[in-house]
Design a protein around this motif. Structure first.
Motif, PDB file in Angstrom:
ATOM      1  N   ARG A 114       3.063   1.891   7.748  1.00 34.96           N
ATOM      2  CA  ARG A 114       2.211   1.334   6.244  1.00 34.96           C
ATOM      3  C   ARG A 114       2.322  -0.110   5.656  1.00 34.96           C
ATOM      4  O   ARG A 114       1.551  -0.424   5.697  1.00 34.96           O
ATOM      5  CB  ARG A 114       3.005   1.988   5.737  1.00 34.96           C
ATOM      6  CG  ARG A 114       1.953   2.363   4.058  1.00 34.96           C
ATOM      7  CD  ARG A 114       2.727   3.649   2.606  1.00 34.96           C
ATOM      8  NE  ARG A 114       4.144   3.913   3.391  1.00 34.96           N
ATOM      9  CZ  ARG A 114       4.664   2.922   2.092  1.00 34.96           C
ATOM     10  NH1 ARG A 114       4.279   2.589   1.238  1.00 34.96           N
ATOM     11  NH2 ARG A 114       5.987   3.691   2.607  1.00 34.96           N
ATOM     12  N   GLN A 118      -0.529  -2.515   5.279  1.00 26.77           N
ATOM     13  CA  GLN A 118      -0.484  -3.583   4.399  1.00 26.77           C
ATOM     14  C   GLN A 118       0.184  -4.800   3.821  1.00 26.77           C
ATOM     15  O   GLN A 118      -0.788  -5.409   3.434  1.00 26.77           O
ATOM     16  CB  GLN A 118       0.390  -2.916   2.963  1.00 26.77           C
ATOM     17  CG  GLN A 118       0.056  -0.981   2.654  1.00 26.77           C
ATOM     18  CD  GLN A 118       0.741  -0.731   1.643  1.00 26.77           C
ATOM     19  OE1 GLN A 118       2.208  -0.203   2.059  1.00 26.77           O
ATOM     20  NE2 GLN A 118       0.210   0.574   1.104  1.00 26.77           N
ATOM     21  N   MET A 121      -3.498  -6.985   5.267  1.00 23.32           N
ATOM     22  CA  MET A 121      -4.383  -6.823   4.178  1.00 23.32           C
ATOM     23  C   MET A 121      -3.982  -8.034   3.571  1.00 23.32           C
ATOM     24  O   MET A 121      -4.474  -8.096   2.957  1.00 23.32           O
ATOM     25  CB  MET A 121      -4.528  -5.282   3.712  1.00 23.32           C
ATOM     26  CG  MET A 121      -5.031  -3.829   4.551  1.00 23.32           C
ATOM     27  SD  MET A 121      -5.186  -2.596   3.758  1.00 23.32           S
ATOM     28  CE  MET A 121      -5.640  -3.062   1.988  1.00 23.32           C
ATOM     29  N   ILE A 172     -10.261  -5.390   6.981  1.00 21.72           N
ATOM     30  CA  ILE A 172      -9.507  -5.012   6.176  1.00 21.72           C
ATOM     31  C   ILE A 172      -9.663  -3.649   5.718  1.00 21.72           C
ATOM     32  O   ILE A 172      -9.317  -2.837   5.193  1.00 21.72           O
ATOM     33  CB  ILE A 172      -9.598  -6.165   4.834  1.00 21.72           C
ATOM     34  CG1 ILE A 172      -8.641  -7.496   4.617  1.00 21.72           C
ATOM     35  CG2 ILE A 172      -9.470  -4.979   3.141  1.00 21.72           C
ATOM     36  CD1 ILE A 172      -9.287  -7.985   3.791  1.00 21.72           C
ATOM     37  N   ILE A 173     -11.643  -2.960   5.768  1.00 17.53           N
ATOM     38  CA  ILE A 173     -11.813  -2.064   5.947  1.00 17.53           C
ATOM     39  C   ILE A 173     -11.317  -0.938   6.898  1.00 17.53           C
ATOM     40  O   ILE A 173     -10.424   0.364   6.630  1.00 17.53           O
ATOM     41  CB  ILE A 173     -13.493  -1.688   5.745  1.00 17.53           C
ATOM     42  CG1 ILE A 173     -14.044  -2.506   4.751  1.00 17.53           C
ATOM     43  CG2 ILE A 173     -13.829  -0.390   5.585  1.00 17.53           C
ATOM     44  CD1 ILE A 173     -15.470  -3.035   4.920  1.00 17.53           C
ATOM     45  N   GLN A 176      -7.816  -0.221   5.600  1.00 17.04           N
ATOM     46  CA  GLN A 176      -7.652   0.605   4.726  1.00 17.04           C
ATOM     47  C   GLN A 176      -8.110   2.111   5.745  1.00 17.04           C
ATOM     48  O   GLN A 176      -7.371   3.193   4.445  1.00 17.04           O
ATOM     49  CB  GLN A 176      -9.058   0.345   3.693  1.00 17.04           C
ATOM     50  CG  GLN A 176      -8.696   1.017   2.183  1.00 17.04           C
ATOM     51  CD  GLN A 176      -7.407   1.086   1.313  1.00 17.04           C
ATOM     52  OE1 GLN A 176      -6.768  -0.095   0.995  1.00 17.04           O
ATOM     53  NE2 GLN A 176      -6.579   2.074   1.130  1.00 17.04           N
ATOM     54  N   LEU A 179      -5.202   3.276   6.719  1.00 19.29           N
ATOM     55  CA  LEU A 179      -4.007   3.631   5.714  1.00 19.29           C
ATOM     56  C   LEU A 179      -4.094   5.183   5.167  1.00 19.29           C
ATOM     57  O   LEU A 179      -2.926   6.197   4.689  1.00 19.29           O
ATOM     58  CB  LEU A 179      -3.602   2.454   4.560  1.00 19.29           C
ATOM     59  CG  LEU A 179      -2.914   1.788   4.362  1.00 19.29           C
ATOM     60  CD1 LEU A 179      -3.685   0.091   3.912  1.00 19.29           C
ATOM     61  CD2 LEU A 179      -1.544   1.397   4.839  1.00 19.29           C
ATOM     62  N   MET A 180      -5.796   4.936   4.896  1.00 17.46           N
ATOM     63  CA  MET A 180      -6.130   7.098   4.242  1.00 17.46           C
ATOM     64  C   MET A 180      -5.327   7.884   5.389  1.00 17.46           C
ATOM     65  O   MET A 180      -5.033   9.071   5.222  1.00 17.46           O
ATOM     66  CB  MET A 180      -7.051   7.349   4.233  1.00 17.46           C
ATOM     67  CG  MET A 180      -7.974   5.789   2.977  1.00 17.46           C
ATOM     68  SD  MET A 180      -9.620   6.505   3.232  1.00 17.46           S
ATOM     69  CE  MET A 180      -9.894   4.874   1.537  1.00 17.46           C
TER      70      MET A 180
END
Length: 183
Positions: A114, A118, A121, A172-173, A176, A179-180
């Protein structure tokens, strides 16, 4: 009690992120005298220096900064242990000691992943904003050296549209989504 877990997550996020950034900056041969090098050294040197002293000489002299990576792992394991202790004091769980011990590295790996996603990002967002707002900024050169190796494979696949490099947005997408999936 959510506040305590939030503060614990935030504190260890910054420690792990600083150790990982230090390792990445050393791998990219970025001089640590400029920011964010001084910050990551100030945050992590108290653990990285002793870890480097106990590592074998071959690891200390390799291109990979094993001292910083080991410090990030130790921070993450400390986070897992503290998180588990706090959770166990709040709600008594009937789990075997082996299950409790396996939970610590699981929490540590999850924090490392994580933090990596992050942190990347955040670097990418800073890079994108500075490249548009202040392209002559001296920090942009450092950010470019940090982000370019990660962006290079995406740039091979994603074409520029109207002179705009969309690789940062695509990455970045993807981060993300990662991360989901991590939860």
């Amino acid at each position: 009690m959510r506040i305590v877990f939030f503060l614990l997550d935030t504190f260890f996020f910054f420690l792990v992120a600083a150790a990982l950034l230090r390792a990445w900056m050393n791998h990219q041969r970025i001089h640590m005298s400029a920011q964010p090098g001084r910050l990551v050294i100030a945050l992590t040197d108290w653990l990285v220096a002793p870890v480097r002293r106990i590592l074998p000489r071959s690891l200390v002299q390799s291109r990979v900064d094993w001292g910083s990576l080991m410090a990030a792992l130790l921070f993450a394991l400390a986070y897992g242990g503290l998180w588990l202790m706090l959770a166990a004091t709040l709600t008594p769980v009937e789990a075997s000691p082996a299950a409790m011990l396996l939970a610590i590295p699981t929490l540590a790996i999850k924090l490392l992943l994580r933090t990596l996603m992050q942190g990347l990002m955040m670097l990418l967002l800073a890079y994108a904003v500075l490249s548009w707002v202040q392209p002559q900024s001296p920090v942009l050169g450092t950010l470019d050296r940090l982000c370019a190796p990660v962006l290079r494979p995406v740039r091979r696949i994603v074409p520029t549209v109207g002179g705009v490099d969309l690789s940062v947005l695509v990455l970045i997408i993807l981060l993300q989504v990662g991360l989901m999936l991590l939860g």
